[in-house]
Every structure is written in structure tokens, then in C-alpha cells.
Design an enzyme around this catalytic site. Structure first.
Site, short mmCIF file in Angstrom:
data_model
loop_
_atom_site.label_atom_id
_atom_site.label_comp_id
_atom_site.label_asym_id
_atom_site.label_seq_id
_atom_site.Cartn_x
_atom_site.Cartn_y
_atom_site.Cartn_z
CE LYS A 64 -4.25 -1.83 0.91
NZ LYS A 64 -4.10 -3.08 0.15
CE LYS A 86 -7.30 1.32 2.61
NZ LYS A 86 -6.77 0.15 1.92
#
Lengths: 361, 361
Positions: free
Chosen positions: B121, B205
Site C-alpha cells: 500500500k 481510501k
């Protein structure tokens, strides 16, 4: 010049009273609207007093929205014909099972230039297609009917917690008027030209919530629930395109009435809770409704049956594996874990192509 | 004929060990893959024993994925060069701050026909644009790099709870191979041709989750949170189109890496929790990280700053009111309630028009 417009509200339950708080507060700021908002109340006695009398003296619906004052310009009446008299803007917010009787009562008494908006949840789907509440109202009253739906738990709105809603209205000028009646700093209204899309989302999200409740009942986690919400949302969108042709706009699904309401309903909401208990106890849905909700009927599992009747008659159950699995778990004694069967569906080609633009209704 | 393909995994934390469980289980069923999966472990002592020795004798990463056995064909090695030796398929899943050192270590030792997938990520955004992890890896190793992201809390996957994930891969044939390595009945893989879109969703997100955490900290309800998730999701999509041109596909946002991961992260997740505590305690984010997470760095508020640097330099903060408000609350001492300022943005024209189809990278 006296105001040319007048608003009335038919229905004074939890959501109707919340709407009365909002609209009653806004209408006094609108020069072309009469200050008085007639609120039709299904008359009942509360501690020996008429509910209309309580509302008109205490300015509070002590039964359905206790703890929140209504503006003094909201006047409760028990006669629906009196409520609609002279009203140019009619807000309809009663439980859907009472709509036919109410429409028959008022149909001869409304202004010919009146317009209405439905805050009622619930559409009818059968093997022949779909009928929405605005269509039912329009057929009886022969006036334009808009829709309002969103991620709108009434009590949270009454507490003035920030949220959004969606109004579906065909006429752009009327959309501005409806927005002016409902919009507040804490209740943000977006308008779309897609009346039935707004209603469709409000009804179908309850089926997804049944699926989310099964996941909670199975004790599974956040990943799983997010997967079910995602697939359910995409099956909703797919069903809309299938059942309405291009009449429902894809973009409506990204409004508050779409994705936001699906999320809210899958985390809170009574359909979710009922489905969770269904898995945990193994009791049938109607029995649980009786035990948990004092017999009140929920839409989720009923809509699941209607949807199944439609997709089965069209021979497309394979394209809706989640809706099919939810139906079979509710009605055919399939174990809840079968909700995952065959969910690996490709939704990536579901978006509207330029050759089929969404038509305005 | 001996197998022509060989997989290795670089990284053995919580997510890397979970990936090793899945891939190790799948690889033995694939005829063209060598059964052995080398797992590179950053060597450390656990109760006086080397972690590689523990994994190779107990078949369990007792430190980062306790309670879940790894397949016996997963072999831990402490030397990254040994891990990549002969590997045609390299899975990279280490904390992003260590990536540069690792890439420099292995760059001379990988097969020229190798291909990689990043489970990491984190993307970098500055006023000059965006750099993703796959781009960084590709620039150093000069091999094709795919991405994997989704609503994937590692512990829930290790418990084999049903979920979905998204693989972004440009080559359709390679996508099938990556899918065969990762897909299981409980871990459903969808492939898209949009490598950076998958990474973008996985990073952005976390900014939305900071907003959701503020809502929880303010004690607001489900309606409000759903509104913030909806607006955040649409600002993510808008930013993707702005920062990547048409390189990121809109449809990627409806995959598990998009909407599902946003939902999961806004209800669970550490970015959300940190932001909730930020509101409740008034302490700065770095201090809370120290207190709550033993100093581990979270991405949400850092990415919020990067996003702000980009949209501010482009002069488009007005088009991203939620991201702007989140930034100002994190960094400019604005009160959390200002998160609602100016959120009434029209996103309905954000969908891709037929004249600008998403290009494959």
C-alpha cells in the site's frame, strides 16, 4: 401579493414528522409560499388526548417523534381533504399499505396544478415488471409526482446530524422548488431527473441489507460484508438496467439514495437485524417480525421474493447470483453459507454505453 | 518436463504470511510451477530462535501470523538474493519504507523474464503528480509489475472468511497466471487491466477513512458517515481522473479495491480509529501513533497532505472540499465540525465520456 404556493404533508409518523420539522422551518423563509403547513395526522388518542390537539398545542408529535419540537406554523389536521385544500405542493409520507385509501379520499379535492413528492419506500415487482409508488400516485391523482430518498434515518435527521438526500424530479424548475422546501445546512439535497431510479434504490437496498444481515449472523468480518455490499450494489444496478431499460440513470446509484443508503442500511437498519437473527435462531422471518418488531412488516425479504419472481421469469437468475442466493436462503431452506455460491460475476461491462443514453422519463 | 515457473515472496509480515498461505496452497496444484515457494524473511530472533528456523520447522510465522499454519512447501530464507534466484513470479509485500533497499539488493539477481506483483500500500503524490509502487519497482527492476489490493484485512483472510480482491495487470495472459496463484474459494480474485488504478484506490481510501474517523469522534450517526463515504469515494474518483488523465479506469472504482475497500476501511481500520481519537483527545496525529500504535506510521493523514499539495498547486481545492477540509483539520487546527463546509458538490458529470476512453497503460 399573497403567496401563490402552499405545502401540505400527508402523514405524520416518524419520517413525516421529521419532514414537517424541516419543511415547516424552510417555508417561512420562502416568499411565494404560505407560512402554514397543514400536516395530515391519522387521528388517535395518546394518553386520552387527540394527537392533533397535542401537536397543535405542544408542537411536538409525542408519539412518533418525541423530544423534537415542530415549528408552530405546522398545523395538524385529521381530515386529509382539509389538508390538501389549496395545496400546490403535496408531500406524501404514509406507510405504503395505506396509500390506496388515502389517494381515493383526496383525489377529488386537489388543485389541478398541484404537484406531489413521495417519501414512501416500497416498489412492486412482479414477473411483469415494476410499479413504483410515484407511478401509483400519478395514475390516481394525475399530477406530476417526484420522489425523495437517501441515507436518512429519521431520528438522526431530527437531531440535525449532517446527511444528504436525493430528490428525483423530471421538471428542473420544480426540482429547485422541492429543494428549497427540503434543503437545510444539515440536510443536503441533490436533485436528479430520475424519479423511479431514486425509488428503485430505496427499495432494493433492503434486499442487500438482508444479505449483510446473514453475514453478521454467520459471524463473518468486515471483508466479507464489504464484498456482499459491493456485489449487492452491482446487482441492484444491473437489475435497474434490466427492468427499466435505460429509464433509470446509472449516475443515480452514486447519489445518497444509492450507494450511501446501501451502506447505512447494511450497517444499521432493521432488515439487516432481522436477517442476522434469522441465521442465529433459525426462526422464520414472519415469526421474527412478530417477536422483534411487534408484527411490523419489513420490506427486505418480501422484495427479495418479488425480485426473484421477475428474474426467474426472465430466465436470468444466473446474472443475479446474490439476489438468487438470498431468496433461496429466505424461502427454500438453503443454509446461510450458500450466500457465497457463484458470486464471481463480471460486472465490468454493466456500465451504460454511449449508444444507450439514459432517457428522461 | 520440469516446471518452468517458480514463485517467491518478498516479505513475511502479517499480509506477506497470509499471501504465503494462499499461494503456497495453490502452487502445488499448478503443473507448470515448482512446488517450492521461497519466502524472504527479515531475520530476527523470537524467543532466542531465528524466525526462519521457526517457520521452517513449525510451519508458522509465530510473530506475524500466529495461529495459522503455512504450507510445508513454503520455505523461509533470510537472504533476499537466494529468494529471487530462479523465480519467474515475484510477490513483493514489504513495508514501503524498506522497498528501495530491497530492490537495490535483488536487482542484479532476478531473471530477465521475471514478472512481479506488488501487494504494498502507498503511493507518492506531490505537486508534480503521482508515483506508485509498481512504477518504482518497474523503474528499478525493469520487469512488468502488477498490483493487488482489495477489502483485505489479513487476519480475516487467514481465517478463510470469504472476501474479494483485485489484481491490476496489463497482460491478459499474465493476469490469468496471477489469478491462479491467488484465487481460492474464500479469496475471490477479479482482474482488471488498470495497474495504477488499483494502487490509487488502496492509498486514497485511507484519506476517506480519516474523514470517517472524524465523524465517529464527533459522535455522529450512520447517515453522516454514509454521506462522508459517498463524497470521499467520489472525490477519489475525481482525483484519479485529474491526476492520471484517462489512465485510471472508472470501472476500477467498483471493484473490491475501490468501493469495498473504502467501506471496510471506514468501518474498521486503524486510520479511522486514529482520526476518531484525534477528535476525542485533541492530541496531534504523531503523538497518537506513538501511544496507540507503538510509533507505527499510518498513511491516511500523510496522504491527505500529499493530496492537498497536489490539488492546491493545481488550483482545484474547490473541486475537492472534503479532502481539503480533512487536510485543514489535520494540519491547520480547523475544528473537526468544519468537515461539512462546502460539501454540496455536483459529481454527476464526473463519469468518463465516450470521447475519452480509459487508455491501458
Amino acid at each position: 401579493m399573497s403567496p401563490s404556493k402552499k405545502v401540505c404533508i400527508l402523514g405524520s409518523g416518524n419520517w413525516g414528522s421529521t419532514a414537517a420539522r424541516i419543511v415547516g422551518g424552510n417555508v417561512v423563509k420562502l416568499a411565494d409560499f404560505d407560512d402554514t403547513v397543514k400536516l395530515w395526522v391519522y387521528e388517535e388518542l395518546v394518553n386520552g388526548r387527540k394527537l392533533t390537539d397535542i401537536i397543535n398545542t405542544e408542537h411536538e408529535n409525542v408519539k412518533y417523534l418525541p423530544g423534537h419540537k415542530l415549528p408552530k406554523n405546522v398545523v395538524a389536521v385529521s381530515d386529509a381533504i382539509e389538508a390538501v385544500k389549496g395545496a400546490t405542493h403535496i408531500i406524501i409520507v404514509i406507510p405504503h399499505q395505506f396509500i390506496k385509501h388515502l389517494l381515493d379520499t383526496v383525489r377529488g379535492s386537489i388543485l389541478p396544478n398541484a404537484t406531489a413528492i413521495s417519501l414512501i419506500k416500497g416498489i412492486g415487482i412482479s414477473d411483469r415488471g415494476m410499479t413504483t409508488m410515484t407511478q401509483t400516485i400519478h395514475r390516481t391523482l394525475a399530477i406530476p409526482v417526484s420522489s425523495l430518498s437517501g441515507a436518512n434515518i429519521a431520528d438522526e435527521i431530527a437531531e440535525e446530524k449532517y446527511c444528504e438526500t436525493t430528490i428525483g424530479c423530471h421538471d428542473p424548475d420544480e426540482a429547485i422548488v422541492w429543494r428549497s422546501l427540503f434543503n437545510t445546512p444539515y440536510f443536503q439535497v441533490n436533485c436528479v431527473a430520475d424519479v423511479i431510479g431514486v425509488e428503485f434504490c430505496g427499495a432494493l437496498k433492503n434486499v442487500v441489507a438482508v444479505g449483510a444481515g446473514f453475514i453478521d449472523g454467520l459471524g463473518l468480518g468486515n471483508n466479507t460484508k464489504a464484498a456482499i455490499i459491493r456485489i449487492g450494489f452491482l446487482e441492484m444496478r444491473r437489475l435497474a438496467m434490466h427492468i427499466s431499460g435505460a429509464h433509470i440513470q446509472e449516475s443515480t446509484f452514486m447519489e445518497s439514495c444509492g450507494i450511501a443508503d446501501v451502506i447505512t442500511t447494511c450497517y444499521g437498519g432493521r432488515n439487516r437485524r432481522l436477517a442476522e437473527e434469522f441465521v442465529k435462531t433459525g426462526k422464520p422471518m414472519p415469526q421474527l417480525e412478530k417477536e422483534m418488531l411487534n408484527g411490523q412488516k419489513l420490506q427486505g425479504y418480501l422484495t427479495a421474493e418479488e425480485v426473484h419472481s421477475y428474474i426467474d421469469s426472465c430466465g436470468v437468475t444466473d446474472h443475479f447470483p446474490l439476489f438468487t442466493n438470498i431468496y433461496q436462503i429466505c424461502y427454500e431452506h438453503k443454509p446461510p453459507y450458500t450466500i457465497f455460491a457463484g458470486l464471481n460475476v463480471d460486472f465490468s461491462r454493466d456500465t451504460q454505453t454511449p449508444s444507450s443514453p439514459a432517457a428522461m422519463l
